[in-house]
Scaffold this active site. Sequence first.
Site, PDB file in Angstrom:
ATOM      1  N   LYS A 167     -80.960  68.615  -9.719  1.00 59.85           N
ATOM      2  CA  LYS A 167     -80.425  68.901  -8.381  1.00 59.85           C
ATOM      3  C   LYS A 167     -80.136  67.571  -7.689  1.00 59.85           C
ATOM      4  CE  LYS A 167     -82.495  73.438  -8.454  1.00 59.85           C
ATOM      5  NZ  LYS A 167     -83.713  74.228  -8.271  1.00 59.85           N
ATOM      6  N   ARG A 217     -74.634  78.991   1.196  1.00 68.31           N
ATOM      7  CA  ARG A 217     -75.516  77.824   1.171  1.00 68.31           C
ATOM      8  C   ARG A 217     -74.688  76.569   0.887  1.00 68.31           C
ATOM      9  NH1 ARG A 217     -80.240  77.039  -3.323  1.00 68.31           N
ATOM     10  NH2 ARG A 217     -78.384  76.898  -4.644  1.00 68.31           N
TER      11      ARG A 217
HETATM   12  C1  LIG Z   1     -84.094  75.100  -9.247  1.00 73.58           C
HETATM   13  C2  LIG Z   1     -85.514  75.505  -9.103  1.00 73.58           C
HETATM   14  C3  LIG Z   1     -86.291  75.749 -10.238  1.00 73.58           C
HETATM   15  C4  LIG Z   1     -85.651  75.682 -11.601  1.00 73.58           C
HETATM   16  O1  LIG Z   1     -86.497  75.933 -12.655  1.00 73.58           O
HETATM   17  P1  LIG Z   1     -85.944  75.747 -14.151  1.00 73.58           P
HETATM   18  O2  LIG Z   1     -87.103  75.972 -14.983  1.00 73.58           O
HETATM   19  O3  LIG Z   1     -85.348  74.384 -14.230  1.00 73.58           O
HETATM   20  O4  LIG Z   1     -84.841  76.744 -14.356  1.00 73.58           O
HETATM   21  C5  LIG Z   1     -87.620  76.066 -10.062  1.00 73.58           C
HETATM   22  N1  LIG Z   1     -88.160  76.156  -8.817  1.00 73.58           N
HETATM   23  C6  LIG Z   1     -87.423  75.931  -7.701  1.00 73.58           C
HETATM   24  C7  LIG Z   1     -88.051  76.027  -6.360  1.00 73.58           C
HETATM   25  C8  LIG Z   1     -86.082  75.608  -7.813  1.00 73.58           C
HETATM   26  O5  LIG Z   1     -85.343  75.395  -6.721  1.00 73.58           O
END
Ligand SMILES: *Cc1c(COP(=O)(O)O)cnc(C)c1O
Length: 404
Positions: A219, A363
């Site tokens: 991200k 968003r």
């Molecule tokens: C994007 C996100 C994830 C992603 O988890 P992955 O295992 O990489 O798919 C997990 N928790 C939060 C709060 C997120 O925003």
Amino acid sequence: MTLEDARALDATDPLAARRDDFLLPEGVIYLDGNSLGALPKATPAALADVATRQWGDRLIRSWNEGWIDAPQRIGAKIAPLIGAAADSVIIGDTTSSHLFKALVAALRSNPARHTVLSEAGNFPTDLHIAEGAVGCVPGARLKVVAREDLATALDDDTAVLLLTHVHYKTSDRFDMAAWTARAHAAGALMLWDLSHSVGAVPIDLTAANADLAVGCTYKYLNGGPGAPAFLYVAKRWQDSLASPLSGWMGHAAPFAFEDAYRPAPGMKRWLAGTPAMLSTAALETALDLWADIDQHAVATKSARLFDILAAAGDALGLDCVSPRDPARRGSHISFRHPQAYALTQALIARGVIGDFRDPDILRLGLTPLYLSHEDVWRAGDILRETLESEAWRDPAFAERLAVT
Ligand SMILES: *Cc1c(COP(=O)(O)O)cnc(C)c1O
């Protein structure tokens, strides 16, 4: 806020030059870096080097030429972004799998307590993984309550409080120090999911005295699609917590090829299998961009970018669900709209890429490294035009794609 005002902010922006570190397509205002960060300019060459030189030419020798230590080395590069000691962070796997390991380890470390407490509406994987983790520990259970009921739900059976620092939909941010203190006062461990806050807001796990944390690197950290995630374990727990995924890469001596598992000291025990070096290399390249970036400059710019879109939303009568106080939010702004999906698609057709979160949220992610104030002002103007023309009513924009 006028276009001239936005340009004036760009003229004095200490982060303005960082835009040049990224490759972004022409004609796009990218407001989805909170879901998939943009491509750093240095990444394609770094990937080519891993593929052709490190893999193609050096072959298996590369494991001893920098690959085998990459999970700890890169964890140490994330550490300053989250206020952690360099040797308390490791990368690998996914946020989901780190959550599983941390939750099971925490539950097993304190068999007198049985409950994982979390927030209703938390990011889905956090709740799904918690459900799976309690299923693996006899007597354990998951309790999910509304945010306003969390404080009273913390009790002498709570083993772990699992919270996401910045909410993926609303952008609401928990006060990390205050909630960690509350968890500790109840005798529970505190596990933070930093996926929506790392690289977006200043974080100090050490000052907050947090126990465990996980987070995403694709991200705001721009590590690339599916980049390895990170796990933080406070020094005081590193010897007593053990990963339930006891794989050979977390063994004290993987190349002794012993039958019995002996966990490695420090963070290495949280590795399970062989690190994915192609995506690991992309992550390391992206993290090198953060070496000289001031987190507070990032937060200041994020707040200004937010204000530009918040003002545009106010002028349009949009319902902004994100907190106005910058200390209480992350780096995205969300608007509620009955046709948020079609509106998101109409904006994408106009080059403004944001996303939709079910059922009614538009968003828009604000990434201070590669967005200018002018970009965000223009996005607000395109939002105005899209709403005023009702362009989102085109039936083509109602068709649901798999990833929203
Ligand atoms: C994007 C996100 C994830 C992603 O988890 P992955 O295992 O990489 O798919 C997990 N928790 C939060 C709060 C997120 O925003």
